[in-house]
Write an enzyme that holds these catalytic residues in place. Structure first.
Site, mmCIF file in Angstrom:
data_model
loop_
_atom_site.group_PDB
_atom_site.id
_atom_site.type_symbol
_atom_site.label_atom_id
_atom_site.label_comp_id
_atom_site.label_asym_id
_atom_site.label_seq_id
_atom_site.Cartn_x
_atom_site.Cartn_y
_atom_site.Cartn_z
ATOM 1 N N GLU A 1 11.036 -10.308 25.420
ATOM 2 C CA GLU A 1 9.605 -11.418 25.194
ATOM 3 C C GLU A 1 8.957 -11.431 26.594
ATOM 4 O OE1 GLU A 1 9.029 -15.694 23.294
ATOM 5 O OE2 GLU A 1 10.684 -15.772 24.928
ATOM 6 N N CYS B 27 5.545 -18.367 21.565
ATOM 7 C CA CYS B 27 6.856 -17.663 21.140
ATOM 8 C C CYS B 27 6.644 -17.020 19.777
ATOM 9 C CB CYS B 27 7.748 -18.936 21.030
ATOM 10 S SG CYS B 27 7.402 -20.200 19.841
ATOM 11 N N LYS C 190 11.366 -34.813 27.533
ATOM 12 C CA LYS C 190 11.033 -34.359 29.081
ATOM 13 C C LYS C 190 10.250 -33.208 28.730
ATOM 14 C CE LYS C 190 13.039 -31.168 31.643
ATOM 15 N NZ LYS C 190 11.833 -30.620 32.094
#
Length: 481
Positions: free
Chosen positions: A382, A286, A177
């Site tokens: 983040e 990331c 997905k």
């Protein structure tokens, strides 16, 4: 509407609409226009995809295929990807605003994911354990079953293939997905898998949102493994869902990478990689080096060079060959990053260069921030954008403590010409990957993952084998005396 592309689900060897006909819009962040629609999966579509992959695993040829035959099929898919490399890269550039040259690089990395794991499973060996008791034992690695994989929007094709490749190479079937923001290239990948002759159900593509599509996948008891890359918050929900049927999970989550530049660093090299580490992909990585620590002896010179390099990045249309930096991937994400940048001064910090573009584009320019307290959200959280928070440090012990003072632990970078320091500091850093005098270099044999809020588990090489297989011990009596 005739120019609007459509990306359906790939289920059981066919591209199909959702059962209820639902669709969602797919945006081009550079033009801020809808360029496609994708099938919007509901719970029933997720169940249909799982049923297909379950049948393909339980009854189909894929897990029973010889290793060389399976490797050959995967290499055929890789060949088709190379033939369609421009098309795949074009979709990622259009879908998320990534400069085309970077998207083309990502396609190459994606092809290598398939080729590496095809050969890795073909050539792997188990272990034999001599026994003094008149028995012989050995290990065997059989496929685990049905894998549910959920991939992020920042590297749409590359991160999807990082999950799909080891899963199917080891004989599993897989439902991928992709993010609802970036379904295009992964759907084309599913089409190419059909063209490559993959049996129906080996690779299904399910387009849709995290709820209900992703949630239905992870909660389905017919799923044997769950691998997810995304935010730490969503990762916790994925883990809880998979736990309801005890499916093992692999989670690669957020990061707040520390970049340590020591006095003896090669500054040309350190500046080059510092720019790549935070401004590549518009900071939507990331692994980004979003916390930069520079030792006092070179701080002023480094900062002058770093600022000049950031300001020299060519910003523009992703398809302009000169472009090195472009827009953020969605309006939603732009508003999030914008909030962090516009609150820097109220947190006590200073924007040295960069800031939010004011012409209506979803653009945050390469931004360097100084003077923030260590408790500021921009330092601790983040951001996932082109925002670098810089601090000065004095000693090795000081900077190791600063680098490790975070709930994340995905990666770090060390720039020094002192070999002993490079080894010493790398060992002390709490991070899944430490790059010394470089960034974003991957050897697919090595472990990849993080600690703390950066994830659970490792993938890559034998670490992927351990996750995507069911290791088995076979013990045989050879002496009945």
């Amino acid at each position: 509407m005739s120019d609007i592309q459509f990306f359906g689900h790939i289920i059981d060897g066919e591209e199909v609409e959702s059962l209820d006909g639902a669709r969602f819009d797919v945006w081009n962040p550079w033009t801020q226009e809808v360029f496609a629609q994708a099938a919007e999966a509901g719970a029933a579509d997720a169940a249909r995809a799982v049923e297909s992959s379950r049948r393909a695993f339980d009854e189909g040829p894929w897990p029973r295929m010889g290793r060389a035959e399976r490797a050959a099929a995967i290499h055929r898919l890789a060949d088709l990807m190379e033939e369609r490399a421009d098309d795949l890269a074009c979709l990622d550039s259009t879908n998320m605003g990534k400069p085309f040259a970077q998207a083309k690089h990502d396609v190459g990395r994606s092809v290598w994911n398939f080729r590496f794991f095809a050969d890795h499973q073909r050539d792997h060996v188990g272990e034999v354990y001599p026994m003094d008791s008149g028995h012989h034992s050995y290990s065997e690695f059989g496929p685990a079953g049905v894998v549910a994989a959920i991939s992020p929007w920042n590297f749409p094709l590359m991160m999807a293939t990082w999950k799909i490749a080891p899963a199917i190479a080891w004989g599993n079937t897989c439902i991928i997905k992709p993010s609802e923001d970036t379904p295009a290239s992964v759907t084309l990948l599913g089409r190419l898998a059909i063209e490559a002759g993959f049996p129906p159900g080996v690779l299904n593509v399910l387009n849709g949102h995290g709820a209900p599509a992703g949630a239905a996948l992870t909660a389905d008891e017919r799923v044997d493994r769950v691998t997810f890359t995304g935010s730490s918050t969503t990762g916790k929900a994925v883990m809880a869902s998979a736990a309801t049927h005890l499916a093992p999970v692999s989670l690669e989550l957020g990061g707040k990478g520390a970049n340590l530049v020591f006095d003896d660093a090669d500054l040309d090299n350190a500046v080059h990689w510092a720019v790549e580490a935070i401004f590549r992909n518009s900071g939507q990585i990331c692994l980004a080096g979003s916390r930069l620590f520079v030792q006092s002896g070179v701080y002023d010179e480094f900062m002058d060079r770093f600022r000049a390099a950031a300001e020299a990045l060519v910003i523009g249309d992703p398809f302009d060959p000169a472009t090195r930096f472009s827009v953020l991937a969605s309006r939603r994400h732009f508003e999030k990053v914008r909030g962090y940048v516009e609150s820097v001064e109220e947190q006590g910090g200073k924007v040295l260069t960069g800031g939010v573009d004011e012409d209506g584009a979803w653009l945050v320019r390469p931004t360097i921030v100084t003077d923030l307290p260590l408790t500021a959200p921009q330092y601790c959280e983040e951001i996932f954008g082109p925002v670098c928070v810089v601090n000065r440090f004095e000693t090795e012990d000081d900077v190791v403590a600063l680098a490790n003072d975070t709930r994340y632990g995905l990666n770090a970078m060390v720039f020094t010409e002192n070999l002993s320091r490079a080894h010493r500091v790398s060992s002390r850093l709490r991070a899944g990957t430490v790059w010394v005098n470089c960034f974003f270099i991957r050897d697919l044999r090595t472990p990849f993952g993080g600690v703390g809020d950066s994830g659970v588990g490792r993938e890559g090489g034998n670490f992927s084998r351990e996750f995507f297989t069911e290791p088995k011990a076979v013990v045989m009596q050879i002496d009945r005396g």
